[in-house]
Design a protein around this motif. Structure first.
Motif, PDB file in Angstrom:
ATOM      1  N   ALA A   1       0.814  -1.216   0.000  1.00 32.48           N
ATOM      2  CA  ALA A   1       0.000   0.000   0.000  1.00 32.48           C
ATOM      3  C   ALA A   1       0.846   1.265   0.000  1.00 32.48           C
ATOM      4  CB  ALA A   1      -0.938  -0.009   1.212  1.00 32.48           C
ATOM      5  N   GLY A   2       1.962   1.258   0.688  1.00 34.55           N
ATOM      6  CA  GLY A   2       2.777   2.465   0.804  1.00 34.55           C
ATOM      7  C   GLY A   2       3.906   2.566  -0.197  1.00 34.55           C
ATOM      8  N   ALA A   3       3.927   1.718  -1.206  1.00 32.61           N
ATOM      9  CA  ALA A   3       5.031   1.691  -2.168  1.00 32.61           C
ATOM     10  C   ALA A   3       4.958   2.866  -3.136  1.00 32.61           C
ATOM     11  CB  ALA A   3       5.012   0.386  -2.953  1.00 32.61           C
ATOM     12  N   THR A   4       6.105   3.221  -3.698  1.00 33.42           N
ATOM     13  CA  THR A   4       6.176   4.107  -4.856  1.00 33.42           C
ATOM     14  C   THR A   4       6.238   3.204  -6.081  1.00 33.42           C
ATOM     15  OG1 THR A   4       7.312   5.856  -3.637  1.00 33.42           O
ATOM     16  CG2 THR A   4       7.530   5.863  -6.042  1.00 33.42           C
ATOM     17  N   VAL A   5       5.192   3.227  -6.899  1.00 32.26           N
ATOM     18  CA  VAL A   5       5.011   2.204  -7.933  1.00 32.26           C
ATOM     19  C   VAL A   5       5.434   2.732  -9.301  1.00 32.26           C
ATOM     20  CG1 VAL A   5       3.350   0.712  -9.120  1.00 32.26           C
ATOM     21  CG2 VAL A   5       3.171   1.086  -6.639  1.00 32.26           C
ATOM     22  N   VAL A   6       6.370   2.014  -9.912  1.00 30.77           N
ATOM     23  CA  VAL A   6       6.838   2.273 -11.274  1.00 30.77           C
ATOM     24  C   VAL A   6       6.119   1.283 -12.189  1.00 30.77           C
ATOM     25  CG1 VAL A   6       8.838   2.354 -12.806  1.00 30.77           C
ATOM     26  CG2 VAL A   6       9.079   2.989 -10.379  1.00 30.77           C
ATOM     27  N   LEU A   7       5.499   1.765 -13.251  1.00 28.60           N
ATOM     28  CA  LEU A   7       4.656   0.920 -14.102  1.00 28.60           C
ATOM     29  C   LEU A   7       5.203   0.817 -15.515  1.00 28.60           C
ATOM     30  CD1 LEU A   7       1.961  -0.610 -14.713  1.00 28.60           C
ATOM     31  CD2 LEU A   7       0.971   1.634 -15.235  1.00 28.60           C
ATOM     32  N   SER A   8       5.199  -0.400 -16.059  1.00 29.07           N
ATOM     33  CA  SER A   8       5.494  -0.651 -17.469  1.00 29.07           C
ATOM     34  C   SER A   8       4.334  -1.430 -18.074  1.00 29.07           C
ATOM     35  CB  SER A   8       6.787  -1.462 -17.618  1.00 29.07           C
ATOM     36  OG  SER A   8       6.928  -1.951 -18.941  1.00 29.07           O
ATOM     37  N   VAL A   9       3.779  -0.937 -19.170  1.00 31.71           N
ATOM     38  CA  VAL A   9       2.722  -1.634 -19.900  1.00 31.71           C
ATOM     39  C   VAL A   9       3.191  -1.794 -21.335  1.00 31.71           C
ATOM     40  CG1 VAL A   9       0.310  -1.612 -20.647  1.00 31.71           C
ATOM     41  CG2 VAL A   9       0.932  -0.636 -18.423  1.00 31.71           C
ATOM     42  N   SER A  10       3.507  -3.011 -21.741  1.00 28.09           N
ATOM     43  CA  SER A  10       3.965  -3.248 -23.116  1.00 28.09           C
ATOM     44  C   SER A  10       4.031  -4.743 -23.373  1.00 28.09           C
ATOM     45  CB  SER A  10       5.349  -2.631 -23.361  1.00 28.09           C
ATOM     46  OG  SER A  10       6.376  -3.428 -22.823  1.00 28.09           O
ATOM     47  N   ARG A  11       4.185  -5.098 -24.616  1.00 29.02           N
ATOM     48  CA  ARG A  11       4.488  -6.476 -24.957  1.00 29.02           C
ATOM     49  C   ARG A  11       5.896  -6.787 -24.459  1.00 29.02           C
ATOM     50  NH1 ARG A  11       3.410 -10.922 -27.837  1.00 29.02           N
ATOM     51  NH2 ARG A  11       5.020 -11.839 -29.156  1.00 29.02           N
ATOM     52  N   LEU A  12       6.067  -7.956 -23.864  1.00 24.76           N
ATOM     53  CA  LEU A  12       7.380  -8.335 -23.338  1.00 24.76           C
ATOM     54  C   LEU A  12       8.183  -8.947 -24.478  1.00 24.76           C
ATOM     55  CD1 LEU A  12       6.375  -9.846 -19.870  1.00 24.76           C
ATOM     56  CD2 LEU A  12       6.506  -7.461 -20.627  1.00 24.76           C
ATOM     57  N   ASP A  13       8.898  -8.070 -25.175  1.00 18.23           N
ATOM     58  CA  ASP A  13       9.557  -8.488 -26.401  1.00 18.23           C
ATOM     59  C   ASP A  13      10.830  -7.676 -26.590  1.00 18.23           C
ATOM     60  OD1 ASP A  13       9.976  -9.876 -28.745  1.00 18.23           O
ATOM     61  OD2 ASP A  13       8.071  -9.304 -29.659  1.00 18.23           O
TER      62      ASP A  13
ATOM     63  N   VAL B   1       4.989  -4.832 -13.958  1.00 16.97           N
ATOM     64  CA  VAL B   1       5.185  -5.075 -15.391  1.00 16.97           C
ATOM     65  C   VAL B   1       3.936  -5.760 -15.933  1.00 16.97           C
ATOM     66  CG1 VAL B   1       6.600  -6.212 -17.143  1.00 16.97           C
ATOM     67  CG2 VAL B   1       7.676  -5.309 -15.059  1.00 16.97           C
ATOM     68  N   VAL B   2       3.223  -5.061 -16.813  1.00 12.49           N
ATOM     69  CA  VAL B   2       1.989  -5.570 -17.408  1.00 12.49           C
ATOM     70  C   VAL B   2       2.258  -5.981 -18.841  1.00 12.49           C
ATOM     71  CG1 VAL B   2      -0.380  -5.016 -18.077  1.00 12.49           C
ATOM     72  CG2 VAL B   2       0.557  -4.111 -15.937  1.00 12.49           C
ATOM     73  N   GLY B   3       1.887  -7.209 -19.195  1.00  8.04           N
ATOM     74  CA  GLY B   3       2.056  -7.687 -20.559  1.00  8.04           C
ATOM     75  C   GLY B   3       2.601  -9.091 -20.590  1.00  8.04           C
ATOM     76  N   GLU B   4       2.608  -9.644 -21.778  1.00  8.60           N
ATOM     77  CA  GLU B   4       3.184 -10.964 -21.984  1.00  8.60           C
ATOM     78  C   GLU B   4       3.938 -10.963 -23.302  1.00  8.60           C
ATOM     79  OE1 GLU B   4      -0.953 -12.862 -23.823  1.00  8.60           O
ATOM     80  OE2 GLU B   4      -0.264 -13.472 -21.846  1.00  8.60           O
ATOM     81  N   GLY B   5       4.762 -11.975 -23.508  1.00  4.53           N
ATOM     82  CA  GLY B   5       5.541 -12.030 -24.731  1.00  4.53           C
ATOM     83  C   GLY B   5       6.759 -12.916 -24.560  1.00  4.53           C
ATOM     84  N   PRO B   6       7.530 -13.086 -25.622  1.00  2.00           N
ATOM     85  CA  PRO B   6       8.625 -14.057 -25.612  1.00  2.00           C
ATOM     86  C   PRO B   6       9.766 -13.714 -24.663  1.00  2.00           C
ATOM     87  CG  PRO B   6       8.642 -12.762 -27.641  1.00  2.00           C
ATOM     88  CD  PRO B   6       7.346 -12.468 -26.954  1.00  2.00           C
TER      89      PRO B   6
ATOM     90  N   VAL C   1       6.606   4.139 -17.341  1.00  2.00           N
ATOM     91  CA  VAL C   1       7.896   4.139 -18.032  1.00  2.00           C
ATOM     92  C   VAL C   1       7.788   3.304 -19.305  1.00  2.00           C
ATOM     93  CG1 VAL C   1      10.357   3.622 -17.848  1.00  2.00           C
ATOM     94  CG2 VAL C   1       9.074   4.336 -15.811  1.00  2.00           C
ATOM     95  N   LEU C   2       8.313   3.852 -20.421  1.00  3.77           N
ATOM     96  CA  LEU C   2       8.377   3.124 -21.687  1.00  3.77           C
ATOM     97  C   LEU C   2       9.711   3.460 -22.339  1.00  3.77           C
ATOM     98  CD1 LEU C   2       6.729   1.294 -23.649  1.00  3.77           C
ATOM     99  CD2 LEU C   2       6.070   3.392 -24.836  1.00  3.77           C
ATOM    100  N   LEU C   3      10.607   2.484 -22.416  1.00  2.86           N
ATOM    101  CA  LEU C   3      11.971   2.712 -22.883  1.00  2.86           C
ATOM    102  C   LEU C   3      12.251   2.004 -24.212  1.00  2.86           C
ATOM    103  CD1 LEU C   3      13.848   2.338 -19.453  1.00  2.86           C
ATOM    104  CD2 LEU C   3      12.939   4.417 -20.522  1.00  2.86           C
ATOM    105  N   SER C   4      11.264   1.965 -25.088  1.00  2.00           N
ATOM    106  CA  SER C   4      11.377   1.242 -26.354  1.00  2.00           C
ATOM    107  C   SER C   4      12.464   1.802 -27.253  1.00  2.00           C
ATOM    108  CB  SER C   4      10.043   1.289 -27.101  1.00  2.00           C
ATOM    109  OG  SER C   4       9.005   0.709 -26.353  1.00  2.00           O
ATOM    110  N   GLU C   5      12.991   0.923 -28.105  1.00  2.00           N
ATOM    111  CA  GLU C   5      13.941   1.335 -29.135  1.00  2.00           C
ATOM    112  C   GLU C   5      13.227   1.907 -30.356  1.00  2.00           C
ATOM    113  OE1 GLU C   5      16.355  -2.026 -30.047  1.00  2.00           O
ATOM    114  OE2 GLU C   5      16.908  -2.369 -27.956  1.00  2.00           O
TER     115      GLU C   5
END
Length: 432
Positions: free
Chosen positions: A244-256, A282-287, A325-329
Motif C-alpha cells: 500500500a505504501g510503495a512508490t510504484v513504477v509501471l510498465s505496460v507493453s508487450r514483453l519483447d 510489469v503488465v504484458g506478456e511475450g517471448p 515508463v516506456l523505454l522502447s527502441e
C-alpha cells in the motif's frame, strides 16, 4: 447509375493480425465508433479471436485467407486460428531477433507474389465496398497487408486506405525486390494513415510514397478516468498484491525485444538499492518474459517486482502507479503513454517515433535520448520524477490536459470519418 447519396458508406477493414495489441485496439475503436452513416465489415484470419475483438457488436465478420511467412494454422485442437511457427518463435527470442530481421525481410520478398495472388483472389470475392481500409502494424510490416493494399482498389473499385501504426523502417533484404513491392503498394493506395506527423515524415523519407497522400490521425483512447474515485489507488494495489505504501513504477507493453525492458529492470534494480519503497509492476506478456524474470532474480528483486501477465482492462495497473515508463527502441504513437496521461501519470520515455509529440520533457514527463541506453540514466530519470510529489502531480495534470486536447476516442473516430468522406468525394462518380 449514380450512387445513392443516402446509402451507408460501406467500409471493409482488412486486419491480418494474429494477436491483440495496440494496432488492433486502435482499429477496434474506429470500427465500433463509426456513426450510423457507415456500414462496417471486418476481414480477419481468426473469426473467434482477433476478428471478434475488432468487430464487437458493430460489424460483420468475414474470414481472411492468410499467407504470412512464419505463421501456421493451429493444429492443437483449439479451433480456427493462427500461431507462430517454431522458427518464428525462435526468431522472436531476444538473443537472435535482431540478426533474424534481414532473413525475415528476404523471406517476405521471395513470397510476395504468392501473397499477391491470394490477396487478388480474396479481394475479388469481397462484396462491394466503398472503402477498403487495410491495417498494418508498421512498414513494411505484414506481407498480407501490403498485398491487399496493392490490389484491393483494382479488384473492388473501392478507395484504399493503408494504416501504418509504427515507424517506417529502412529497406532490408533484396533492394530491387523491395523497391518493386513499394511501387505496387504506392500505386494501389489512395491514402496512408499514420498516427503522428513525425511518422508521416519518416514514411515519406524512407519509402517512395507521395507526402500529400500521407495523413496523420493521432491515436485515441477512451476516457476511463474522468474523475478517479477516492480510494482507487489503495484498492488497485490491494488487487494487484502491491504494498500500500510503495512508490510504484509501471510498465505496460508487450514483453519483447526492442521494448527496453532489460534496461528498465536494470535501472529499477539501481533505484531499489537506494529506496526501500519502490516497486515495479510489469503488465504484458511475450517471448521475453522468461528472460526478464531471470534478470529480476539476478538482481535479487523478485519480491519487489510484480509481473501481471496479460491484463484487461488495465485500470488497476494505472490506478496503482506513481510513474509510467516506456523505454522502447522504436515506437509509433504508443497507447500505453496516452493511457498513462489519461490517468494523470507522469511518464519517463525514450524519444523514439512519435513519443516526443506527446511527451514534452519537463512538462508531462522526462524524455531520454533514444541512443542513451544505460540503466543509470533510466534510474536517474525515474528518481527525479518520484522524488518530488508536487512535480509528479504537475506533470500528470499537464499530461491529462494534453490527452483531452488531442488524443480522445471521439477525435480518433471523427478524423477517420472525415477521411473516408473526403476520399469518396474525390473519386470519380459512376456513370449514369
Amino acid at each position: 447509375m449514380a450512387p445513392d447519396p443516402h446509402a451507408p458508406v460501406r467500409v471493409a477493414f482488412v486486419v491480418p493480425s494474429f494477436a491483440i495489441g495496440g494496432t488492433e485496439r486502435v482499429t477496434a475503436t474506429v470500427v465500433q465508433g463509426l456513426g450510423e452513416a457507415f456500414e462496417v465489415t471486418v476481414v480477419a484470419p481468426d473469426a473467434r479471436g482477433t476478428a471478434a475483438f475488432l468487430a464487437g457488436t458493430r460489424a460483420a465478420v468475414r474470414p481472411l485467407a492468410i499467407f504470412e511467412p512464419g505463421m501456421r494454422e493451429r493444429a492443437n485442437g483449439e479451433g480456427a486460428g493462427w500461431e507462430p511457427s517454431p522458427a518464428r518463435q525462435l526468431a522472436s527470442r531476444p538473443a537472435v531477433a535482431r540478426a533474424a530481421r534481414t532473413a525475415q525481410a528476404v523471406l517476405r520478398q521471395l513470397t510476395w507474389r504468392r501473397a499477391l495472388r491470394l490477396a487478388e483472389h480474396e479481394a475479388g470475392a469481397l462484396p462491394r465496398h466503398d472503402v477498403v481500409h487495410v491495417v498494418n502494424g508498421g512498414y513494411p510490416g505484414s506481407t498480407v497487408a501490403r498485398a491487399w493494399a496493392a490490389v484491393a482498389g483494382r479488384a473492388t473499385g473501392a478507395a484504399v486506405v493503408l494504416s501504418v501504426h509504427g515507424e517506417a523502417q529502412r529497406r532490408r533484404g533484396i533492394p530491387w525486390l523491395e523497391r518493386g513491392i513499394d511501387a505496387r503498394v504506392g500505386r494501389g493506395v489512395d491514402a496512408f494513415v499514420v498516427p503522428a506527423g513525425s511518422l508521416a515524415r519518416a514514411l515519406a523519407a524512407r519509402r517512395p510514397f507521395a507526402p500529400d497522400r500521407i495523413v496523420a490521425i493521432p491515436n485515441g483512447v477512451a476516457d476511463r478516468a474522468p474523475s478517479p474515485p477516492a480510494g482507487a489507488k489503495e484498492g488497485a494495489r490491494r488487487r494487484l498484491g502491491v504494498p500500500a505504501g510503495a512508490t510504484v513504477v509501471l510498465s505496460v507493453s508487450r514483453l519483447d525485444v526492442g521494448k527496453g525492458l532489460e534496461r528498465l529492470v536494470d535501472g529499477f534494480a539501481l533505484l531499489a538499492q537506494e529506496r526501500d519503497d519502490v516497486h515495479l509492476v510489469v503488465v504484458g506478456e511475450g517471448p521475453s518474459a522468461p528472460d526478464l524474470r531471470a534478470r529480476v532474480a539476478s538482481h535479487s528483486c523478485t519480491g519487489r517486482v510484480t509481473f501481471t501477465g496479460y491484463l484487461s482492462p488495465t485500470d488497476d495497473a494505472y490506478a496503482a502507479a506513481d510513474v509510467a515508463v516506456l523505454l522502447s527502441e522504436a515506437e509509433g504513437l504508443p497507447l500505453a503513454l496516452l493511457e498513462a496521461m489519461m490517468w494523470r501519470l507522469p511518464v519517463v520515455a525514450t524519444a523514439v517515433g512519435a513519443v516526443p509529440e506527446i511527451v514534452t520533457g519537463g512538462d508531462t514527463g522526462i524524455l531520454l535520448a533514444s541512443g542513451d541506453g544505460d540503466a543509470v540514466s533510466a534510474a536517474g530519470a525515474i528518481r527525479s520524477v518520484v522524488a518530488d510529489a508536487d512535480v509528479a502531480r504537475r506533470m500528470g495534470l499537464a499530461g491529462r490536459a494534453r490527452y483531452e486536447e488531442r488524443y480522445t476516442e471521439a477525435a480518433l473516430v471523427r478524423r477517420h470519418e472525415e477521411l473516408y468522406e473526403r476520399l469518396l468525394r474525390e473519386r470519380p462518380s459512376a456513370s449514369p
